[in-house]
Design a protein around this motif. Sequence first.
Motif, PDB file in Angstrom:
ATOM      1  N   LYS A 196      56.559  47.609 -89.584  1.00  0.00           N
ATOM      2  CA  LYS A 196      57.400  47.574 -90.810  1.00  0.00           C
ATOM      3  C   LYS A 196      58.604  48.397 -90.169  1.00  0.00           C
ATOM      4  CE  LYS A 196      54.667  45.668 -93.433  1.00  0.00           C
ATOM      5  NZ  LYS A 196      53.306  45.850 -93.163  1.00  0.00           N
ATOM      6  N   GLN A 197      58.732  48.882 -89.154  1.00  0.00           N
ATOM      7  CA  GLN A 197      60.046  49.530 -88.710  1.00  0.00           C
ATOM      8  C   GLN A 197      61.168  48.299 -88.108  1.00  0.00           C
ATOM      9  OE1 GLN A 197      59.898  52.961 -88.921  1.00  0.00           O
ATOM     10  NE2 GLN A 197      57.576  52.468 -89.537  1.00  0.00           N
ATOM     11  N   ALA A 198      62.189  48.864 -88.152  1.00  0.00           N
ATOM     12  CA  ALA A 198      63.172  47.855 -87.472  1.00  0.00           C
ATOM     13  C   ALA A 198      63.437  48.383 -85.962  1.00  0.00           C
ATOM     14  CB  ALA A 198      64.479  48.162 -88.331  1.00  0.00           C
ATOM     15  N   LEU A 199      63.194  47.484 -85.163  1.00  0.00           N
ATOM     16  CA  LEU A 199      63.546  47.873 -83.792  1.00  0.00           C
ATOM     17  C   LEU A 199      64.596  47.202 -83.181  1.00  0.00           C
ATOM     18  CD1 LEU A 199      59.490  47.012 -82.738  1.00  0.00           C
ATOM     19  CD2 LEU A 199      60.694  49.379 -83.258  1.00  0.00           C
ATOM     20  N   GLU A 200      65.132  47.858 -82.139  1.00  0.00           N
ATOM     21  CA  GLU A 200      66.397  47.472 -81.281  1.00  0.00           C
ATOM     22  C   GLU A 200      65.963  47.431 -80.026  1.00  0.00           C
ATOM     23  OE1 GLU A 200      70.045  49.346 -81.537  1.00  0.00           O
ATOM     24  OE2 GLU A 200      70.962  48.125 -79.931  1.00  0.00           O
ATOM     25  N   VAL A 201      66.028  46.313 -79.282  1.00  0.00           N
ATOM     26  CA  VAL A 201      65.652  46.161 -77.807  1.00  0.00           C
ATOM     27  C   VAL A 201      66.942  46.931 -77.094  1.00  0.00           C
ATOM     28  CG1 VAL A 201      65.063  44.970 -75.845  1.00  0.00           C
ATOM     29  CG2 VAL A 201      64.243  44.270 -78.167  1.00  0.00           C
ATOM     30  N   ILE A 202      66.360  48.009 -76.406  1.00  0.00           N
ATOM     31  CA  ILE A 202      67.372  48.854 -75.606  1.00  0.00           C
ATOM     32  C   ILE A 202      67.275  48.487 -73.893  1.00  0.00           C
ATOM     33  CG2 ILE A 202      68.313  51.173 -74.989  1.00  0.00           C
ATOM     34  CD1 ILE A 202      68.657  50.536 -78.012  1.00  0.00           C
ATOM     35  N   HIS A 203      66.306  48.260 -73.632  1.00  0.00           N
ATOM     36  CA  HIS A 203      66.017  47.989 -72.007  1.00  0.00           C
ATOM     37  C   HIS A 203      64.613  46.975 -71.997  1.00  0.00           C
ATOM     38  CE1 HIS A 203      68.585  51.239 -70.841  1.00  0.00           C
ATOM     39  NE2 HIS A 203      67.732  52.082 -71.483  1.00  0.00           N
ATOM     40  N   ARG A 204      64.869  46.063 -71.431  1.00  0.00           N
ATOM     41  CA  ARG A 204      63.511  45.174 -70.892  1.00  0.00           C
ATOM     42  C   ARG A 204      63.707  44.784 -69.477  1.00  0.00           C
ATOM     43  NH1 ARG A 204      64.064  40.679 -75.102  1.00  0.00           N
ATOM     44  NH2 ARG A 204      62.658  41.847 -76.384  1.00  0.00           N
ATOM     45  N   VAL A 205      62.750  45.207 -68.839  1.00  0.00           N
ATOM     46  CA  VAL A 205      62.877  45.190 -67.508  1.00  0.00           C
ATOM     47  C   VAL A 205      61.605  44.562 -67.079  1.00  0.00           C
ATOM     48  CG1 VAL A 205      62.671  46.637 -65.542  1.00  0.00           C
ATOM     49  CG2 VAL A 205      64.077  47.468 -67.214  1.00  0.00           C
ATOM     50  N   ASN A 206      61.937  43.651 -65.765  1.00  0.00           N
ATOM     51  CA  ASN A 206      60.698  43.100 -64.952  1.00  0.00           C
ATOM     52  C   ASN A 206      60.681  43.753 -63.479  1.00  0.00           C
ATOM     53  OD1 ASN A 206      59.269  41.342 -63.840  1.00  0.00           O
ATOM     54  ND2 ASN A 206      60.800  39.617 -63.279  1.00  0.00           N
ATOM     55  N   VAL A 207      59.590  44.530 -63.686  1.00  0.00           N
ATOM     56  CA  VAL A 207      59.489  45.457 -62.489  1.00  0.00           C
ATOM     57  C   VAL A 207      59.016  44.689 -61.274  1.00  0.00           C
ATOM     58  CG1 VAL A 207      58.108  47.346 -61.686  1.00  0.00           C
ATOM     59  CG2 VAL A 207      58.505  47.316 -64.107  1.00  0.00           C
ATOM     60  N   GLY A 208      59.709  45.022 -60.210  1.00  0.00           N
ATOM     61  CA  GLY A 208      59.651  44.573 -58.865  1.00  0.00           C
ATOM     62  C   GLY A 208      60.169  43.317 -58.647  1.00  0.00           C
ATOM     63  N   GLY A 209      60.757  42.657 -59.741  1.00  0.00           N
ATOM     64  CA  GLY A 209      60.977  41.058 -59.998  1.00  0.00           C
ATOM     65  C   GLY A 209      62.478  40.873 -60.101  1.00  0.00           C
ATOM     66  N   VAL A 210      62.762  39.831 -60.289  1.00  0.00           N
ATOM     67  CA  VAL A 210      64.152  39.198 -60.408  1.00  0.00           C
ATOM     68  C   VAL A 210      64.528  39.106 -62.117  1.00  0.00           C
ATOM     69  CG1 VAL A 210      64.065  38.049 -58.306  1.00  0.00           C
ATOM     70  CG2 VAL A 210      63.582  36.688 -60.340  1.00  0.00           C
ATOM     71  N   LYS A 211      65.631  38.801 -62.333  1.00  0.00           N
ATOM     72  CA  LYS A 211      66.251  38.532 -63.622  1.00  0.00           C
ATOM     73  C   LYS A 211      65.338  37.402 -64.305  1.00  0.00           C
ATOM     74  CE  LYS A 211      70.372  38.189 -66.429  1.00  0.00           C
ATOM     75  NZ  LYS A 211      71.651  38.366 -66.610  1.00  0.00           N
ATOM     76  N   VAL A 212      64.636  37.773 -65.319  1.00  0.00           N
ATOM     77  CA  VAL A 212      64.321  36.413 -66.150  1.00  0.00           C
ATOM     78  C   VAL A 212      65.223  36.023 -67.292  1.00  0.00           C
ATOM     79  CG1 VAL A 212      62.287  35.586 -67.419  1.00  0.00           C
ATOM     80  CG2 VAL A 212      61.889  37.033 -65.522  1.00  0.00           C
ATOM     81  N   THR A 213      65.563  34.878 -67.285  1.00  0.00           N
ATOM     82  CA  THR A 213      66.659  34.474 -68.170  1.00  0.00           C
ATOM     83  C   THR A 213      66.230  33.807 -69.528  1.00  0.00           C
ATOM     84  OG1 THR A 213      66.805  32.245 -67.069  1.00  0.00           O
ATOM     85  CG2 THR A 213      68.347  34.005 -66.401  1.00  0.00           C
ATOM     86  N   PRO A 214      66.827  33.856 -70.610  1.00  0.00           N
ATOM     87  CA  PRO A 214      66.095  33.135 -71.756  1.00  0.00           C
ATOM     88  C   PRO A 214      65.552  31.693 -71.332  1.00  0.00           C
ATOM     89  CG  PRO A 214      68.325  33.972 -72.393  1.00  0.00           C
ATOM     90  CD  PRO A 214      68.102  34.079 -70.838  1.00  0.00           C
ATOM     91  N   PHE A 215      65.991  30.963 -70.520  1.00  0.00           N
ATOM     92  CA  PHE A 215      65.525  29.546 -69.901  1.00  0.00           C
ATOM     93  C   PHE A 215      64.105  29.671 -69.492  1.00  0.00           C
ATOM     94  CE2 PHE A 215      64.931  26.525 -66.620  1.00  0.00           C
ATOM     95  CZ  PHE A 215      64.961  25.237 -67.345  1.00  0.00           C
ATOM     96  N   ASN A 216      63.855  30.933 -68.805  1.00  0.00           N
ATOM     97  CA  ASN A 216      62.318  31.060 -68.448  1.00  0.00           C
ATOM     98  C   ASN A 216      61.480  32.094 -69.036  1.00  0.00           C
ATOM     99  OD1 ASN A 216      62.201  29.354 -65.986  1.00  0.00           O
ATOM    100  ND2 ASN A 216      63.325  31.032 -64.757  1.00  0.00           N
ATOM    101  N   ASP A 217      61.974  32.256 -70.400  1.00  0.00           N
ATOM    102  CA  ASP A 217      61.183  33.073 -71.052  1.00  0.00           C
ATOM    103  C   ASP A 217      60.485  32.326 -72.314  1.00  0.00           C
ATOM    104  OD1 ASP A 217      60.530  36.343 -71.858  1.00  0.00           O
ATOM    105  OD2 ASP A 217      61.136  35.202 -73.632  1.00  0.00           O
ATOM    106  N   THR A 218      59.467  32.786 -72.546  1.00  0.00           N
ATOM    107  CA  THR A 218      58.787  31.910 -73.565  1.00  0.00           C
ATOM    108  C   THR A 218      59.350  32.060 -74.969  1.00  0.00           C
ATOM    109  OG1 THR A 218      57.302  33.858 -73.820  1.00  0.00           O
ATOM    110  CG2 THR A 218      56.358  31.851 -72.775  1.00  0.00           C
ATOM    111  N   VAL A 219      59.947  33.428 -75.405  1.00  0.00           N
ATOM    112  CA  VAL A 219      60.935  33.443 -76.617  1.00  0.00           C
ATOM    113  C   VAL A 219      62.453  34.078 -76.423  1.00  0.00           C
ATOM    114  CG1 VAL A 219      58.609  33.865 -78.113  1.00  0.00           C
ATOM    115  CG2 VAL A 219      59.895  35.784 -76.929  1.00  0.00           C
ATOM    116  N   TRP A 220      62.743  33.355 -75.265  1.00  0.00           N
ATOM    117  CA  TRP A 220      64.182  33.494 -74.901  1.00  0.00           C
ATOM    118  C   TRP A 220      64.749  34.836 -74.900  1.00  0.00           C
ATOM    119  CZ3 TRP A 220      62.033  30.689 -79.331  1.00  0.00           C
ATOM    120  CH2 TRP A 220      61.682  29.317 -78.872  1.00  0.00           C
TER     121      TRP A 220
END
Length: 470
Positions: free
Chosen positions: A205-229
């Motif tokens: 029930k809380q509103a959340l804002e995504v501040i950081h989303r990090v792929n540890v040890g890996g490369v950048k994952v783009t919306p194209f390669n993410d299940t929910v963009w």
Amino acid sequence: METASAKSVFFVLLLSLLSLHVFSLSFSPIDNYLIDCGSTVDATVDNRLFVSDSSCADSSYLLLASSSRSVQLSDRIYDSARFFDRPSRYVFKIRDQGTHMVRLHFHQFNSSKIDFDDAQFHVLVNNYVVLSNFSGGHQMSSPVVKEYLIWVDTEKLVLTFFPTKKSKFAFVNAIEVISAPKDLILDTAQFVNGDKVENFDRLTKQALEVIHRVNVGGVKVTPFNDTVWRTWVPDDQFFRSIDVSRRVYFGGRIKYQDGGASREVGPDNVYGTARVIASANASIPNVNMTWDFPVIDGYKYLIRLHFCDIASISLGLLYFNVYVNENLAYKDLDLSFVTGYALASPFYADFVVDGDHSGVLSVSVGPSNKSIEYAIDGILNGVEIMKMNKSMGILDGELCEGVILKSWPRTNISLWFAFLAAVCVLLSLSVFVTRKKRNEGKNSVAWSKLPMDVSEVNSSHGNQQMSGKL
Ligand SMILES: *[C@@H]1O[C@H](CO)[C@@H](O)[C@H](O)[C@H]1NC(C)=O
Ligand SMILES: *[C@@H]1O[C@H](CO)[C@@H](O)[C@H](O)[C@H]1NC(C)=O
Ligand SMILES: *[C@@H]1O[C@H](CO)[C@@H](O)[C@H](O)[C@H]1NC(C)=O
Ligand SMILES: *[C@@H]1O[C@H](CO)[C@@H](O)[C@H](O)[C@H]1NC(C)=O
Ligand SMILES: *[C@@H]1O[C@H](CO)[C@@H](O)[C@H](O)[C@H]1NC(C)=O
Ligand SMILES: *[C@@H]1O[C@H](CO)[C@@H](O)[C@H](O)[C@H]1NC(C)=O
Ligand SMILES: *[C@@H]1O[C@H](CO)[C@@H](O)[C@H](O)[C@H]1NC(C)=O
């Protein structure tokens, strides 16, 4: 009797096979609005159709195309924006109640007609103030994408753009409103407060804002390669580098299990890379791996840590401690146990902390008393940091919805009521536009854009100098 029970077993098996098959299909959200604002044509980005909002917009809302396409941006959605010189809203019909992902795309570009220095506005999602006194980033820099997770139990999601004053304007380049997978945000997390770890309930029930989303040890994952963009960035800028840690990469299949972290919680690309602490000899390294994330004071934060043992050579060899803000959050974490004894099977843990005055939120992973020599003694695959609304539904700034709504100049109080009534009438007149994607024919879009203006209500065609197309 036996054949009957055998049949039902077979039936159950068949059902579970069928459901497995269903789960293996990619996620298809019930509410899925992708809007290319201010454009006259639809844009396709990574196989996703962003629908133009031009046919639904009042002509007094300027749509603007960039005169020169920026070379480095391939995304067509940043070529145009819609401008608002008065409070304005998009209303989305919600068919699937629950958590929704809302992404707002902003990109300033060069224009002879618009001075972006005058961009200053607030943005509301339903009753939440998600952006306050915002200018939409800076020219020449890359686009700004703001992402929110908002619980919606009404039939509409209303997105309001509110210039801070009459001399300022608001703009937006693209909007995504998508129903989130049901398992994306669960209701309970662990609140880590000093030495105490206790349940934090009603998280959904809380509103959340995504501040950081990090792929540890890996490369950048783009919306194209993410299940929910989503976009996941590499962790290099957050990681306090130490000698004993190393990156690991796993080329095999990530074992998603029912009831565990799903592919929508974290994609293969995130669980398939990690950083680890490894013990190469008879001593266990006496170090932590630590990541520091800049945050703003005065909010609570949800920290989601993603783990997947892609590094151990067999089960039962990996034990480690997890700390947030230097407090022990998870003691002797045993990934074999929590995944029901499977390697390369994902697991995540949600922690809630108070942002303190340091302006930094730290996450550490290190050997525990149960760690084993000649083995992996710590691992982390991904981190998400989300800001939680404070009281009065504020996610940015100090102003709550009521104060912002009252801030727009108006002549007298009766006009204000007229304005509210006008909004109600307009709401009931929502326009629904259905478009068919050329080939798939099933991509229906229903939404409406509603202008709202207080002082212009009586002055018929008042302020139109912002209108027209460049
Ligand atoms: C935008 O305008 C500034 C100054 O007029 C110029 O220096 C800059 O190169 C322009 N940027 C683009 C992307 O055209
Ligand atoms: C809004 O932002 C502008 C410039 O970024 C700043 O000058 C002003 O003080 C801010 N106003 C508030 C109320 O924070
Ligand atoms: C998607 O992931 C694959 C494999 O990790 C990678 O080769 C490809 O470049 C990625 N595509 C995009 C658009 O990020
Ligand atoms: C184990 O290896 C580490 C680093 O490789 C080294 O610093 C340490 O002295 C070694 N310990 C023993 C007991 O050999
Ligand atoms: C790891 O970090 C925690 C929390 O800051 C600390 O208590 C512990 O001593 C650290 N361990 C090592 C080996 O530095
Ligand atoms: C590890 O063991 C020592 C000694 O038994 C104990 O003092 C310490 O609290 C333990 N550390 C953790 C994190 O459990
Ligand atoms: C967030 O807002 C909701 C109401 O919209 C409120 O119940 C909740 O307490 C707020 N969260 C925090 C952490 O203040």
